[in-house]
Write an enzyme that holds these catalytic residues in place. Sequence first.
Site, PDB file in Angstrom:
ATOM      1  CE  LYS A 111      71.097  -5.223  -4.719  1.00 38.42           C
ATOM      2  NZ  LYS A 111      70.462  -4.019  -5.303  1.00 38.42           N
TER       3      LYS A 111
HETATM    4  P1  NAD Z   1      59.971  -6.320  -3.816  1.00 40.14           P
HETATM    5  O1  NAD Z   1      60.380  -7.445  -2.948  1.00 40.14           O
HETATM    6  O2  NAD Z   1      59.256  -5.187  -3.208  1.00 40.14           O
HETATM    7  O3  NAD Z   1      59.085  -6.863  -5.032  1.00 40.14           O
HETATM    8  C1  NAD Z   1      59.549  -7.881  -5.874  1.00 40.14           C
HETATM    9  C2  NAD Z   1      58.462  -8.189  -6.885  1.00 40.14           C
HETATM   10  O4  NAD Z   1      58.962  -9.186  -7.784  1.00 40.14           O
HETATM   11  C3  NAD Z   1      57.196  -8.782  -6.253  1.00 40.14           C
HETATM   12  O5  NAD Z   1      56.061  -8.310  -6.922  1.00 40.14           O
HETATM   13  C4  NAD Z   1      57.370 -10.276  -6.485  1.00 40.14           C
HETATM   14  O6  NAD Z   1      56.134 -10.972  -6.503  1.00 40.14           O
HETATM   15  C5  NAD Z   1      58.042 -10.265  -7.833  1.00 40.14           C
HETATM   16  N1  NAD Z   1      58.766 -11.511  -8.113  1.00 40.14           N
HETATM   17  C6  NAD Z   1      59.568 -12.221  -7.269  1.00 40.14           C
HETATM   18  N2  NAD Z   1      60.019 -13.319  -7.882  1.00 40.14           N
HETATM   19  C7  NAD Z   1      59.511 -13.292  -9.132  1.00 40.14           C
HETATM   20  C8  NAD Z   1      59.598 -14.161 -10.261  1.00 40.14           C
HETATM   21  N3  NAD Z   1      60.322 -15.288 -10.201  1.00 40.14           N
HETATM   22  N4  NAD Z   1      58.935 -13.791 -11.400  1.00 40.14           N
HETATM   23  C9  NAD Z   1      58.209 -12.660 -11.455  1.00 40.14           C
HETATM   24  N5  NAD Z   1      58.076 -11.822 -10.423  1.00 40.14           N
HETATM   25  C10 NAD Z   1      58.714 -12.137  -9.290  1.00 40.14           C
HETATM   26  O7  NAD Z   1      61.308  -5.850  -4.553  1.00 40.14           O
HETATM   27  P2  NAD Z   1      61.589  -4.445  -5.266  1.00 40.14           P
HETATM   28  O8  NAD Z   1      62.315  -3.610  -4.308  1.00 40.14           O
HETATM   29  O9  NAD Z   1      60.336  -3.956  -5.903  1.00 40.14           O
HETATM   30  O10 NAD Z   1      62.647  -4.894  -6.378  1.00 40.14           O
HETATM   31  C11 NAD Z   1      62.256  -5.254  -7.697  1.00 40.14           C
HETATM   32  C12 NAD Z   1      63.420  -5.029  -8.636  1.00 40.14           C
HETATM   33  O11 NAD Z   1      63.822  -3.660  -8.573  1.00 40.14           O
HETATM   34  C13 NAD Z   1      64.689  -5.827  -8.315  1.00 40.14           C
HETATM   35  O12 NAD Z   1      65.345  -6.143  -9.530  1.00 40.14           O
HETATM   36  C14 NAD Z   1      65.526  -4.835  -7.525  1.00 40.14           C
HETATM   37  O13 NAD Z   1      66.909  -5.130  -7.557  1.00 40.14           O
HETATM   38  C15 NAD Z   1      65.203  -3.564  -8.268  1.00 40.14           C
HETATM   39  N6  NAD Z   1      65.482  -2.325  -7.532  1.00 40.14           N
HETATM   40  C16 NAD Z   1      64.905  -2.071  -6.338  1.00 40.14           C
HETATM   41  C17 NAD Z   1      65.175  -0.887  -5.690  1.00 40.14           C
HETATM   42  C18 NAD Z   1      64.520  -0.503  -4.386  1.00 40.14           C
HETATM   43  O14 NAD Z   1      64.723   0.642  -3.944  1.00 40.14           O
HETATM   44  N7  NAD Z   1      63.732  -1.338  -3.766  1.00 40.14           N
HETATM   45  C19 NAD Z   1      66.068   0.044  -6.255  1.00 40.14           C
HETATM   46  C20 NAD Z   1      66.631  -0.232  -7.496  1.00 40.14           C
HETATM   47  C21 NAD Z   1      66.322  -1.420  -8.123  1.00 40.14           C
END
Ligand code: NAD
Length: 422
Positions: A111
């Site tokens: 990561k």
């Molecule tokens: P993203 O940047 O597209 O979205 C993040 C979301 O979290 C947004 O809606 C944002 O407003 C919200 N957010 C940010 N800070 C926050 C806070 N303090 N409190 C509440 N909400 C908050 O990111 P993503 O890709 O959707 O990732 C979200 C989660 O999913 C993370 O934990 C990430 O590690 C996990 N994840 C993502 C992927 C991927 O393919 N993108 C894969 C596996 C896991």
Amino acid sequence: MVSKKDIESTNPLKVAEKQVDIAAEKMNLDPGMVAKLKSRQQEIIVQFPVKMDDGTIRIFTGYRVQHNDIRGPYKGGIRYHPDVSLDEVRALAMWMTWKSAVVNIPFGGAKGGVICNPKEMSDGEIERMTRRFTWQISPMIGPERDIPAPDVYTNPQVMSWIMDTYSIMKGYAVPAVVTGKPLELGGSVGRLEATGKGVFITAREAAKHIGMPIEGARVAIQGSGNVGGIAAQHFQKAGAKVIAISDSKGGIFNPNGLDLDQVIACKRNYHCFIGEKLRSEEITNQELLELDCDILVPAALESQITEKNADRIKAKIIVEGANGPTTPIADEILYDKGIFVVPDILANAGGVTVSYFEWVQNLQNLLWSEDEISEKLTSILTKSFADVLNISEKEKVNMRTAALMLGIGRVAEATRIRGFYP
Ligand code: NAD
């Protein structure tokens, strides 16, 4: 077992290590092997200058942590967020190792992250920061070595800049150095949607298991980015009611279901959710977690469900779109309450699965169709869900420990077969 006397830590690395201890105890793993599995193979901390739009120079700190590559090249996203820390990146890297193993794809875990607030930066500043960070970590990455992907506040555009910078350094195009690229640069159909779609697929399996129809199910989603936003659309398409959704500033709630098209339009136009415009009540991110709902999807950051609020969670199923949203003591409270948790390393594994498809296509210079991707993704996730459920029932452990037993077991076995050099 987690002792209730344990001081609950919300430090993601402590959470990740505790989870390993719980699974390792169940598996009777040798302490030396456990120490090996918890340790990281390499990590790098970089500090680098970026010229900002106003002419000033700012120093940024970034990390790339390579946890384990016993089963294949390191794989894991890059996060841009003000709260990025070394321990957070270490935990996320370890979860990637177990996740790749749970879905049985030949990747390890890594990561990366940069401490920054992209919301306060221009596109030019983000591009210059990305390119310099890529240059600094370039000796560690590569299609056979370590393949980054998007995570919180990074996206296909950021992946394009990484791919371009790396390719310029090599002197030829290297699409396979990152996944989550735009289609125009060798991205895969279905990658953008993969994590959210996987959340829906595993939620559907969980609902089937507990005998709850998805149609009409009330779903609350914390986070509305790539994972939360796409999952919401899949739930709606399947006839579920998305009753709440949020972003970093807070959320909205309507017990009769939200109109997602309006929700998306509001976010696009005003950069936030406005209760009045969306005929809904404004709620905090904490209130969202405690709503009376059938399915709760944390899809934002770590340590959201802790010993402080686990007892007030009312959902029947929790599907962890986010990585690490639940602490070990909270896990026990949820288990005692009979809440069925689909753990992160299974629920959000759709992302790394289609990243793997993208990497395979890049290495072979071929393109798979949307149907092929969707079919392969669904089949891998439903099989992995069944494998984890089977261990959970046989070993009488919750789904997280079962998933960890599966993932850690595969990594431990691969480690044993490879042996310890020299
Ligand atoms: P993203 O940047 O597209 O979205 C993040 C979301 O979290 C947004 O809606 C944002 O407003 C919200 N957010 C940010 N800070 C926050 C806070 N303090 N409190 C509440 N909400 C908050 O990111 P993503 O890709 O959707 O990732 C979200 C989660 O999913 C993370 O934990 C990430 O590690 C996990 N994840 C993502 C992927 C991927 O393919 N993108 C894969 C596996 C896991």
